[in-house]
Design an enzyme around this catalytic site. Structure first.
Site, short mmCIF file in Angstrom:
data_model
loop_
_atom_site.label_atom_id
_atom_site.label_comp_id
_atom_site.label_asym_id
_atom_site.label_seq_id
_atom_site.Cartn_x
_atom_site.Cartn_y
_atom_site.Cartn_z
N LYS A 4 46.44 57.89 55.29
CA LYS A 4 46.87 56.69 56.03
C LYS A 4 48.33 56.82 56.43
O LYS A 4 49.17 57.17 55.61
CB LYS A 4 46.69 55.43 55.16
CG LYS A 4 45.24 55.11 54.82
CD LYS A 4 44.41 54.77 56.03
CE LYS A 4 44.10 53.34 56.29
NZ LYS A 4 43.73 52.43 55.29
N LYS A 55 41.63 58.85 62.47
CA LYS A 55 40.95 57.72 61.85
C LYS A 55 41.14 56.54 62.80
O LYS A 55 42.23 55.99 62.91
CB LYS A 55 41.52 57.39 60.48
CG LYS A 55 40.78 56.24 59.84
CD LYS A 55 41.05 56.14 58.36
CE LYS A 55 40.06 55.21 57.69
NZ LYS A 55 40.00 53.87 58.28
N ASP A 78 41.00 52.90 64.37
CA ASP A 78 41.09 51.58 63.78
C ASP A 78 40.25 50.63 64.62
O ASP A 78 40.76 49.94 65.50
CB ASP A 78 42.56 51.13 63.75
CG ASP A 78 42.77 50.01 62.79
OD1 ASP A 78 41.82 49.69 62.04
OD2 ASP A 78 43.87 49.43 62.79
N GLU A 96 40.57 64.96 62.00
CA GLU A 96 40.38 64.14 63.20
C GLU A 96 41.01 62.78 63.01
O GLU A 96 41.41 62.43 61.89
CB GLU A 96 38.89 64.01 63.50
CG GLU A 96 38.12 63.37 62.36
CD GLU A 96 36.62 63.65 62.40
OE1 GLU A 96 36.20 64.67 62.99
OE2 GLU A 96 35.88 62.84 61.83
N TYR A 146 31.93 60.23 65.16
CA TYR A 146 32.50 61.11 64.14
C TYR A 146 31.49 61.67 63.14
O TYR A 146 31.86 62.39 62.22
CB TYR A 146 33.67 60.45 63.40
CG TYR A 146 33.37 59.10 62.82
CD1 TYR A 146 32.47 58.94 61.80
CD2 TYR A 146 34.03 57.97 63.30
CE1 TYR A 146 32.20 57.70 61.27
CE2 TYR A 146 33.77 56.72 62.78
CZ TYR A 146 32.85 56.59 61.77
OH TYR A 146 32.59 55.36 61.24
N CYS A 179 69.18 30.45 37.47
CA CYS A 179 69.38 29.07 37.08
C CYS A 179 69.06 29.01 35.59
O CYS A 179 67.97 29.40 35.18
CB CYS A 179 68.42 28.17 37.86
SG CYS A 179 68.30 26.53 37.15
N CYS A 188 71.54 26.08 41.86
CA CYS A 188 70.09 26.25 41.98
C CYS A 188 69.57 25.33 43.09
O CYS A 188 69.87 24.14 43.09
CB CYS A 188 69.43 25.91 40.65
SG CYS A 188 67.63 25.76 40.79
N CYS A 217 64.86 22.81 34.62
CA CYS A 217 64.82 22.94 36.08
C CYS A 217 63.38 22.75 36.57
O CYS A 217 62.48 23.46 36.14
CB CYS A 217 65.35 24.30 36.50
SG CYS A 217 65.04 24.67 38.23
N CYS A 267 67.38 22.35 41.21
CA CYS A 267 67.92 21.30 40.34
C CYS A 267 69.39 21.03 40.58
O CYS A 267 69.95 20.08 40.04
CB CYS A 267 67.69 21.67 38.87
SG CYS A 267 68.64 23.12 38.36
S1 IVH Z 1 33.84 59.46 58.45
C1 IVH Z 1 31.23 59.64 54.95
N1 IVH Z 1 35.57 59.73 60.40
O1 IVH Z 1 36.84 54.68 58.45
C2 IVH Z 1 32.37 59.49 55.86
N2 IVH Z 1 35.26 57.57 59.46
O2 IVH Z 1 36.64 54.20 55.25
C3 IVH Z 1 32.32 58.23 56.59
N3 IVH Z 1 36.62 55.82 60.50
O3 IVH Z 1 34.35 52.45 58.20
C4 IVH Z 1 33.25 58.02 57.64
N4 IVH Z 1 37.59 57.11 62.00
O4 IVH Z 1 34.39 53.53 60.45
C5 IVH Z 1 34.99 58.89 59.53
N5 IVH Z 1 37.03 60.09 62.16
C6 IVH Z 1 36.46 59.27 61.30
C7 IVH Z 1 36.77 57.89 61.27
C8 IVH Z 1 36.15 57.08 60.32
C9 IVH Z 1 37.47 55.87 61.52
C10 IVH Z 1 36.29 54.59 59.72
C11 IVH Z 1 34.83 54.40 59.50
C12 IVH Z 1 34.69 53.80 58.14
C13 IVH Z 1 36.05 53.94 57.55
C14 IVH Z 1 35.95 54.76 56.29
#
Ligand code: IVH
Length: 671
Positions: free
Chosen positions: A311, A115, A117, A113, A224, A423, A405, A428, A408
């Site tokens: 990431k 992540k 931000d 799923e 999540y 240099c 440089c 210097c 100097c």
């Molecule tokens: S699971 C035990 N799922 O990422 C697992 N975290 O470093 C805990 N985050 O601060 C997190 N999307 O807020 C999970 N689909 C996702 C996420 C997610 C963003 C963030 C979460 C946490 C950080 C984890």
């Protein structure tokens, strides 16, 4: 009155159902205007009959409560973080580790799923009613943001369907890109500071003491995870489906994939396609799907072993290369630095980036005035990737580094075969100052509070021009400098006093010897153990006459650099010794225990052993009562010959000294 109550209940129900269709099913059946009419009527009734307003009423969405500070909340179950992965090979390693833990070669089922931000939050429900909302904080303690969370329309105030008595949901509060752009546009028009990115906007909006401000910000919540005991839910994907039936928004592009190939495919697909989403994600979260398997994997300190975050490579942004400046570093290397029109990349402002050397500039064909692509390499270091030639106006100027440089003014030299312009003037001022800044830094002498600014000020005022001057500083020297309060003078003097007797490896690192970083400093300290031995060490003590290295990973270049440096700086290092700036390591003990098998025996090692390093072999010999030497003589008892042993073997044969191969040596040290 009963009629009013009935109307109110109907309105609440309708509003809730329509919000569900809109957020969870993504399938609204009425227009926004119709929804607004219902909402207005609800507010009207509640205003007239405040006693009828309930905790789960959608009217809570408009906010209004103002508080003076957020209460602290202890999370019953800590809010963990995730380990990071950055490449295909990291993903494959993760899969391998999971298979090893589960002792299986069958393909693993993963829930994958986005992540998000944004900002992690927890939402607790008692008897189906939203009762407590908090931020993640440090994972153990967060802030009570219940009132503010109520203003987020994708968070149900009352659960639908068959809900458990007590349940906690976790998810991420985000701001979608269209809302973010709109908000910043409005703020710019009003002369307010704009948010650097959607994440900051979401965090800033949620942490408002006046909840009506939060309500005006159009935040979103994606769930999540959930914590509750329900027997027939056996996997993360089932739990997420269940969260949807209770009224939550769970991101729809999530998937269950089987096996590492499909896993990587998903990550790769979204690396390329995330730009089409209406919100920012910074990676893909990978979770072992089955709870039973999650349990077997367990946790490492603050993160689960059954999940990890892939990431995305840092994103690229465009900006203008305004100028190129040259800087002289502590070893005399002159580095060109790009001066950029400040721009935000991955959440921070970038205005400078190193261009390394002339060859890099030439290879990339960077010209002053160019529009360029930049990003953060390894997620932190700003880097100019390439110019955008289509955007050239013809006024851009190619760049050639100066021949002198910048600090100097002396002539700078580029050795044949080297890319760095240097240099070579040992006095210097830029080099001397940089050396001092390096000397006091954290991994070196770690003089707390003695940063770049103080070093520069002291250097410019002629108070510290070489490292030993630091330890001669007195209160009177500092008191006339600008912005020096009594307290900060005392802090600095105390920190200097404290920064003595540093471990030898830190002191070696602090000296800033060319080609000697943290790792090499450690190896040299471990091997020679005292500064006196280092100062007296000759080339043969680093590189044996058979060409092998005495210290693993310290080769010819580092050896030469050390010898030159310690020769040239003997005086000042001795002065540092008198000041007690470092502590030697204890010598490896020689023993007099006559019962040990190698008592009175001297060994010479040559070549590479396959089962241990030379240092390890020496340690074994010493532990068994023997000594080691670098050269073969009549006094040598044994020569231990590893792979590709050199001239020592010839000498040993001519002197009739026994030569043992690795297997024989292992036999000798067997205890
Ligand atoms: S699971 C035990 N799922 O990422 C697992 N975290 O470093 C805990 N985050 O601060 C997190 N999307 O807020 C999970 N689909 C996702 C996420 C997610 C963003 C963030 C979460 C946490 C950080 C984890």
């Amino acid at each position: 009155m009963d009629k009013i109550k009935e109307e109110l209940e109907n309105l609440k129900h309708e509003i809730r159902e329509n919000a569900y269709r809109y957020y969870v099913e993504d399938n609204p059946t009425i227009s926004d205007a119709e929804y607004d009419v219902m909402f207005k009527r609800l507010l009207e009734i509640e205003e007239k009959y405040p006693e009828l307003k309930t905790n789960d009423s959608p009217s809570n969405r408009v906010g209004g409560e103002v508080i003076s500070e957020f209460n602290k909340i202890q999370h019953k179950i800590p809010m963990l973080s995730l380990s990071n992965m950055f490449s295909e090979s990291d993903i494959r390693q993760f899969d391998r580790r999971i298979k090893d833990i589960l002792k299986t070669e069958n393909e693993i089922e993963y829930a994958v799923e986005f992540k998000f931000d944004g900002l992690a939050v927890s939402a607790v429900y008692e008897d189906g009613i939203f009762s407590l909302g908090s931020t993640r904080g440090d994972g153990t303690t967060g802030e009570d943001v219940t009132t503010n969370l109520k203003t987020i329309k994708s968070l149900p105030l009352k659960l639908r369907g068959n809900y458990p008595k007590h349940v906690e949901f976790r998810g991420e509060v985000i701001m979608k890109l269209d809302s973010f752009k709109e908000l910043n546009k409005k703020r710019a028009e009003n002369g307010e500071k704009i948010f650097a990115n959607p994440r900051n906007a979401a965090a800033g909006s949620l942490r408002q003491l006046d909840s009506s401000i939060t309500a005006s910000r159009n935040l979103d919540l994606y769930i999540y995870s959930l914590n509750t005991d329900i027997e027939n839910i056996k996997s993360h994907s089932e739990a997420m489906k269940y969260a949807e039936t209770l009224g939550f928004q769970v991101e729809k592009n999530r998937k269950v994939v089987v096996g590492v190939e499909k896993l990587y495919e998903f990550c790769k697909y979204w690396t390329e396609n995330r730009k089409n989403l209406n919100y920012e994600i910074d990676g893909i979260v990978i979770k072992v799907n089955k709870f039973e398997e999650q349990q077997k994997c367990g946790f490492i300190t603050r993160s689960p072993r059954w999940a990890s975050a892939f990431k995305f490579p840092a994103s690229q942004v465009r900006t203008k290369l305004k100028d190129i400046e040259c800087q002289t570093g502590r070893t005399g290397v002159i580095t060109p630095v790009a001066i950029l029109e400040p721009i935000v990349a991955d959440g921070s402002v970038i205005s400078r980036a190193t261009l390394h050397n002339q060859d890099e500039i030439t290879k990339k064909d960077l010209r002053i005035g160019d529009m360029v692509w930049i990003h953060k390499a390894a997620l932190v270091i700003p880097e100019v990737i390439a110019p955008i030639p289509e955007l050239r106006t013809g006024n851009e100027i190619p760049y050639i580094m100066p021949e002198t440089c910048p600090a100097c003014g002396e002539k700078a030299i580029r050795q044949p075969g080297e890319s760095a312009l240097k240099c070579v003037n040992i006095s210097c001022p830029a080099q001397k100052l940089r050396k001092i800044i390096h000397f006091v830094s954290k991994k070196a002498m770690n003089i707390d509070g003695f940063g770049k600014e103080i070093a520069t000020m002291l250097y410019e005022n002629n108070l510290v021009t070489e490292i030993t001057d630091i330890y001669k500083l007195k209160y009177e020297d500092l008191e006339n400098l600008p912005n020096m309060a009594e307290i900060s003078i005392n802090n600095i003097l105390n920190a200097i006093k404290k920064a003595k007797k540093r471990p030898l490896k830190n002191f070696i690192f602090a000296l800033g010897i060319p080609n000697v970083g943290e790792k090499a400093s450690n190896l040299i300290a471990e091997h020679f153990r005292s500064m006196e031995t280092i100062l007296n060490a000759k080339y043969e003590d680093y590189i044996f006459d058979d060409g092998k290295t005495a210290i693993d990973d310290i080769g010819n270049i580092t050896a030469n650099s050390c010898i030159k440096f310690f020769n040239e700086n003997r005086e000042i290092i001795l002065k540092c010794g008198e000041l007690g700036l470092y502590e030697d390591l204890p010598q490896k003990e020689e023993t007099n225990d006559v019962n040990l098998p190698f008592i009175g025996k001297t060994f010479v090692l040559t070549g590479t052993l396959s089962s241990m390093t030379r240092d390890e072999a020496s340690e074994k010999i010493i532990a068994l009562g023997g000594k080691t030497s670098n050269s073969v003589s009549k006094k040598t008892s044994f020569v231990i010959a590893g792979e590709n042993g050199g001239s020592k073997l010839t000498k040993a044969s001519s002197l009739g000294i026994p030569i043992k191969n690795e297997a024989e040596f292992l036999e000798m040290i067997k205890s």
